[in-house]
Structure formats: structure tokens, C-alpha cells
Motif scaffolding. Structure first.
Motif, PDB file in Angstrom:
ATOM      1  N   PHE A 248     -70.344 -32.482 -59.944  1.00 10.93           N
ATOM      2  CA  PHE A 248     -69.202 -32.951 -59.045  1.00 10.93           C
ATOM      3  C   PHE A 248     -68.779 -34.474 -59.679  1.00 10.93           C
ATOM      4  CE2 PHE A 248     -70.861 -29.761 -56.359  1.00 10.93           C
ATOM      5  CZ  PHE A 248     -69.777 -29.065 -55.987  1.00 10.93           C
TER       6      PHE A 248
ATOM      7  N   LEU B  67     -67.797 -37.595 -52.320  1.00 13.20           N
ATOM      8  CA  LEU B  67     -68.311 -36.357 -51.817  1.00 13.20           C
ATOM      9  C   LEU B  67     -69.824 -36.799 -51.246  1.00 13.20           C
ATOM     10  CD1 LEU B  67     -68.965 -33.154 -52.193  1.00 13.20           C
ATOM     11  CD2 LEU B  67     -70.183 -33.808 -54.250  1.00 13.20           C
TER      12      LEU B  67
ATOM     13  N   ALA C 165     -75.830 -31.121 -58.512  1.00  8.36           N
ATOM     14  CA  ALA C 165     -74.849 -31.547 -57.704  1.00  8.36           C
ATOM     15  C   ALA C 165     -74.233 -32.643 -58.327  1.00  8.36           C
ATOM     16  CB  ALA C 165     -75.076 -31.954 -56.234  1.00  8.36           C
TER      17      ALA C 165
ATOM     18  N   GLN D 284     -64.888 -23.440 -53.070  1.00 13.93           N
ATOM     19  CA  GLN D 284     -64.845 -24.040 -54.217  1.00 13.93           C
ATOM     20  C   GLN D 284     -66.136 -24.649 -54.424  1.00 13.93           C
ATOM     21  OE1 GLN D 284     -62.391 -22.809 -56.457  1.00 13.93           O
ATOM     22  NE2 GLN D 284     -63.988 -23.892 -57.875  1.00 13.93           N
ATOM     23  N   LYS D 285     -66.284 -25.630 -53.782  1.00 13.16           N
ATOM     24  CA  LYS D 285     -67.704 -26.445 -53.937  1.00 13.16           C
ATOM     25  C   LYS D 285     -68.727 -25.595 -54.273  1.00 13.16           C
ATOM     26  CE  LYS D 285     -66.183 -30.974 -51.921  1.00 13.16           C
ATOM     27  NZ  LYS D 285     -64.854 -30.587 -51.285  1.00 13.16           N
ATOM     28  N   ARG D 286     -69.092 -24.680 -53.372  1.00 16.84           N
ATOM     29  CA  ARG D 286     -70.412 -23.620 -53.797  1.00 16.84           C
ATOM     30  C   ARG D 286     -70.010 -22.980 -54.992  1.00 16.84           C
ATOM     31  NH1 ARG D 286     -69.508 -21.360 -49.201  1.00 16.84           N
ATOM     32  NH2 ARG D 286     -68.406 -19.505 -49.769  1.00 16.84           N
TER      33      ARG D 286
ATOM     34  N   ASP E 186     -67.910 -25.292 -48.339  1.00 12.96           N
ATOM     35  CA  ASP E 186     -66.666 -25.261 -48.915  1.00 12.96           C
ATOM     36  C   ASP E 186     -66.722 -24.189 -49.968  1.00 12.96           C
ATOM     37  OD1 ASP E 186     -63.976 -27.016 -49.522  1.00 12.96           O
ATOM     38  OD2 ASP E 186     -64.898 -26.294 -51.429  1.00 12.96           O
TER      39      ASP E 186
ATOM     40  N   THR F  90     -73.340 -25.138 -48.513  1.00 13.15           N
ATOM     41  CA  THR F  90     -72.093 -25.427 -49.058  1.00 13.15           C
ATOM     42  C   THR F  90     -71.195 -24.728 -48.385  1.00 13.15           C
ATOM     43  OG1 THR F  90     -73.107 -25.962 -51.105  1.00 13.15           O
ATOM     44  CG2 THR F  90     -70.886 -26.294 -50.911  1.00 13.15           C
TER      45      THR F  90
ATOM     46  N   ILE G  81     -72.237 -31.236 -49.272  1.00 12.60           N
ATOM     47  CA  ILE G  81     -73.362 -30.548 -49.811  1.00 12.60           C
ATOM     48  C   ILE G  81     -74.588 -30.821 -49.074  1.00 12.60           C
ATOM     49  CG2 ILE G  81     -74.490 -29.689 -51.898  1.00 12.60           C
ATOM     50  CD1 ILE G  81     -71.872 -30.337 -53.396  1.00 12.60           C
TER      51      ILE G  81
ATOM     52  N   HIS H 107     -66.912 -29.537 -45.205  1.00 12.04           N
ATOM     53  CA  HIS H 107     -66.108 -29.472 -46.156  1.00 12.04           C
ATOM     54  C   HIS H 107     -66.373 -30.456 -47.368  1.00 12.04           C
ATOM     55  CE1 HIS H 107     -64.435 -25.409 -45.889  1.00 12.04           C
ATOM     56  NE2 HIS H 107     -64.480 -25.703 -44.461  1.00 12.04           N
ATOM     57  N   GLN H 108     -66.677 -31.680 -46.981  1.00 18.28           N
ATOM     58  CA  GLN H 108     -66.813 -32.948 -47.707  1.00 18.28           C
ATOM     59  C   GLN H 108     -68.380 -32.936 -48.178  1.00 18.28           C
ATOM     60  OE1 GLN H 108     -64.167 -34.528 -48.386  1.00 18.28           O
ATOM     61  NE2 GLN H 108     -64.784 -36.106 -49.546  1.00 18.28           N
TER      62      GLN H 108
ATOM     63  N   THR I  68     -68.629 -23.932 -57.633  1.00 14.08           N
ATOM     64  CA  THR I  68     -68.621 -25.039 -58.906  1.00 14.08           C
ATOM     65  C   THR I  68     -70.369 -25.127 -58.836  1.00 14.08           C
ATOM     66  OG1 THR I  68     -66.557 -25.949 -58.477  1.00 14.08           O
ATOM     67  CG2 THR I  68     -68.267 -27.294 -59.604  1.00 14.08           C
TER      68      THR I  68
END
Length: 390
Positions: free
Chosen positions: A106, A195, A102, A252-254, A250, A248, A227, A224-225, A256
Motif C-alpha cells: 500500500f 491507511l 502491508a 479491494q485492500k484484502r 475492505d 481486512t 488493516i 474500510h480504512q 491487494t
């Protein structure tokens, strides 16, 4: 004799806790009550599931299928009132591995990452080993417990922090954060676009009167903020099987995060970890309920014995985990003297508080995830050693 009273011989099993005494303490003559695994056998259903899988005799590449994901979904709903989507799940050998991923995914070199000290030692390494900056939000130690310094927390967030690693429940101080505390931290992170990387590996180990709340369960915006890193390893003593997961919500975060897992080849569970995770979540509830009472009784025993014998040690009144945070300030020793005293005089192998940050220099961490007889032996050794120097 109950299953949590059995004294299992763990020596010569390649156990970090029992077979690393000489390298860690420079002696074999200590009772190990340090690294965070328990001296209890895993639930019988888990052991049987592993045996049954081994009988098949073929150990090729394995998948995490819908049945395994469903066991996680059901566990989080039943135990923590958190309804997740199975599509939110990613898998990893361990929570620390997930934290590393992570941070890489990020944040950038030089970015600031917030932690709440004193805190689990790998949090520092997770940040520093990737050339990020550790920013501390020291917890406030008041009246035998710890609180969050929210003024300092927001000041640090406003000063360019990119990510916040939350320890919930907190290791080593044993706090189970309230809904109000979690909400305030989360809302500040949303406000300043920080995050939240939440380590919730101890989330199942909460004492009566307290409740673990996954921070991502508070609202869709907070989810969504966030992990969330979780595992059955601390709960059911499965750390050596290396099975954990990340939630996760979200998309897009997942995506990534999973790209970084794939780059490192750390995107699948081993066969036995996969098997154990499912069996634990499907069948381990009654075992866990019994364990929690054992841990609560062990905590109460340590706290009462130290108080009754004028040991000058104050046990922080933890709300969860099987790790006790012990204030040794009244012994009037610095961190080196305290470590030496516990090893050479008390002959008990504990974690030194300084490992968790400067704020822990007068503390020790004791693992009470062991039979009552072991806890009694460790406590008596410490009490006798203190009495001998008075």
C-alpha cells in the motif's frame, strides 16, 4: 503450586530468550527478562491438540478451514465485541511479516509512514527496509503515563503521510488506548486518507479496568480504512509456531494484500500453528483469565518493590501487555552506562529503551511473563545493585 508458578528449564531448547544470552549480553550470567515470550507452558488443550495431530504422522500441505476461521470469529466476538466476517481473514506466519507485506502493498518507495515513538523496534525496520520514510509522532510522557500528541499527529498526517502503523495495546509503554483516543486517531486518518495498519497482537493482554477495542470495530468507514494484524502468539505463548492472521474488511485492500502474500509464498499456516490457533481460541479462555491475574500481580509487585526500596526506578503504570517500561532517569546514566549496569552489576537481561527510539534512552523494558519467583529474583538483583552504588 499452580501452573504459573512452575520454573520450567528452557535452556538448550533453541530458545531465543534463554539460549541467546552470550550473543545478546556477552555473558551467560544474566537472568533473561527481555524478548517478548513467556516462561509459561501453553494451555494443556493446545499441547494435547498438537500431540494428537502429531500422532497422525503425516504432515502434508494444510488448509485453514472454516472451523479454524470460526474459532477466530468467535474469539473476537466474545473477547472484543467485534463481529467479523470470516471472508475478511488472511493468514501469515507472523504479525511482523504482515506489516512488511502491508507496507509493500500500500505504499511506494519514498512514502512517509507514521509511527508513535517509543515503539516496538520492528516498526522502524518495516518502514526503512523498504525505502520508505519514518515519520514520528512522539508520545507525551506525563505523570507516569503516555498520551497522544494529537496536534502533532494531525500535522504529520497532513504532511504527506500514506500509512500509520498503530501499536494497540502499545509496546513498550503499556497503554491500552481508550475509545475516545482510537476514534480521534481513526477519524483523522479517514479525513486525510491515511491507511491504518493496526498491530493488535497484545490485544488479549489487558488488565482489569481496561478494555482493548479493535480500531476497525469503531465504524464501517474506519473498518474500510484499516488493516488489523492479530495472533494468538503473545496471548498463549505460541510465537514459535508462527500463526497469525490479518483482518481486512475492505474487499479491494484484502485482494491487494493477498496478492503480495502470494508473491512471497507466505499465504498458508503450518500444520502445528493451525492446530494450536484453533485449540487456543476454542479452549484457552480460562487459562488466559488466570494468566491476566498473574501478570497483574507481577506488575504490582515490581512497582511496589522499586518504590519501597528507594530504587530511583519508576515503573510506568501499564494497562496491558506483560512488558514493563521502567524509567531509569534518576540513576543519571546514559544509555550505554545503563545497559552495562543492568548486565554487569544487576545481572539481569532487559531490553534497553534506546532500542525503541531516542525517547527511550533512559528506560529499560522488563518481561514479567514468568513465574513470581523469577520476577522476585530479577527485582532483588536490581535493587541490590542500585543500593551498592549509592
Amino acid at each position: 503450586m499452580g501452573k504459573f508458578d512452575i520454573l520450567h528449564d528452557r535452556k538448550n531448547t533453541r530458545s531465543v530468550k534463554w539460549d541467546m544470552l552470550q550473543p545478546v549480553f556477552q555473558t551467560e550470567d544474566v537472568l533473561p527478562m527481555w524478548v517478548a515470550d513467556m516462561d509459561f507452558m501453553a494451555p494443556e488443550e493446545v499441547n494435547q491438540a498438537i500431540i494428537d495431530r502429531a500422532k497422525h504422522g503425516i504432515y502434508g500441505y494444510t488448509i485453514v478451514d472454516q472451523a479454524v476461521k470460526g474459532s477466530i470469529e468467535s474469539w473476537l466476538k466474545e473477547r472484543h465485541d467485534w463481529q467479523i466476517d470470516q471472508g475478511w481473514l488472511s493468514f501469515s506466519p507472523g504479525v511482523v511479516t504482515s506489516l512488511h507485506m502491508a507496507i509493500q502493498a500500500f505504499t511506494e518507495v519514498g512514502d512517509k509512514v507514521l509511527i508513535q515513538t517509543p515503539v516496538y523496534t520492528p516498526f522502524y525496520k518495516v518502514v526503512e527496509s523498504h525505502d520508505r520514510q519514518v515519520v514520528k509522532n512522539p508520545l507525551l510522557y506525563e505523570e507516569n503515563t503516555y498520551q497522544i500528541d494529537f496536534v502533532n499527529f494531525e500535522d504529520k498526517l497532513q504532511d504527506g503521510v500514506k500509512a500509520f502503523i498503530l501499536c494497540s495495546p502499545h509496546n513498550p509503554v503499556g497503554r491500552v488506548w481508550s475509545k475516545e483516543e482510537l476514534t480521534k486517531m481513526a477519524e483523522l486518518c479517514v479525513k486525510h486518507d491515511v491507511l491504518i495498519i493496526s498491530d493488535e497482537i497484545h490485544g488479549d493482554l489487558v488488565f482489569p479496568g481496561n478494555k482493548h477495542i479493535p480500531i476497525a470495530s469503531l465504524s464501517e468507514e474506519i473498518a474500510h480504512q484499516t488493516i488489523t494484524c492479530m495472533a494468538p502468539s503473545k496471548t498463549f505463548n505460541l510465537a514459535g509456531l508462527q500463526a497469525s492472521y490479518v483482518v481486512t474488511p475492505d474487499k479491494q485492500k484484502r485482494k491487494t494484500l493477498e496478492e503480495h502474500f502470494n508473491k512471497q509464498g507466505a499465504h498458508m499456516l503450518n500444520i502445528m500453528g493451525n492446530t494450536a490457533l484453533e485449540a487456543a481460541y476454542l479452549h484457552g479462555g480460562p487459562w488466559l483469565d488466570e494468566l491476566l491475574q498473574v501478570l497483574y500481580d507481577n506488575k504490582t509487585y515490581v512497582k511496589e518493590m522499586f518504590a519501597a526500596h528507594g530504587s530511583d526506578l519508576e515503573v510506568i503504570d501499564s494497562q496491558g501487555t506483560y512488558l514493563l517500561w521502567i524509567d531509569c532517569t534518576k540513576l543519571d546514566m546514559d544509555e550505554k552506562e545503563l545497559k552495562k549496569f543492568m548486565i554487569e552489576k544487576a545481572k539481569v537481561g532487559l531490553n534497553t529503551g534506546i532500542e525503541y527510539g531516542e525517547e527511550g534512552k533512559h528506560f529499560m523494558r522488563m518481561n514479567i511473563g514468568c513465574p513470581k519467583a523469577t520476577v522476585e529474583e530479577g527485582v532483588q538483583r536490581i535493587i541490590k545493585a542500585i543500593q551498592a552504588i549509592k
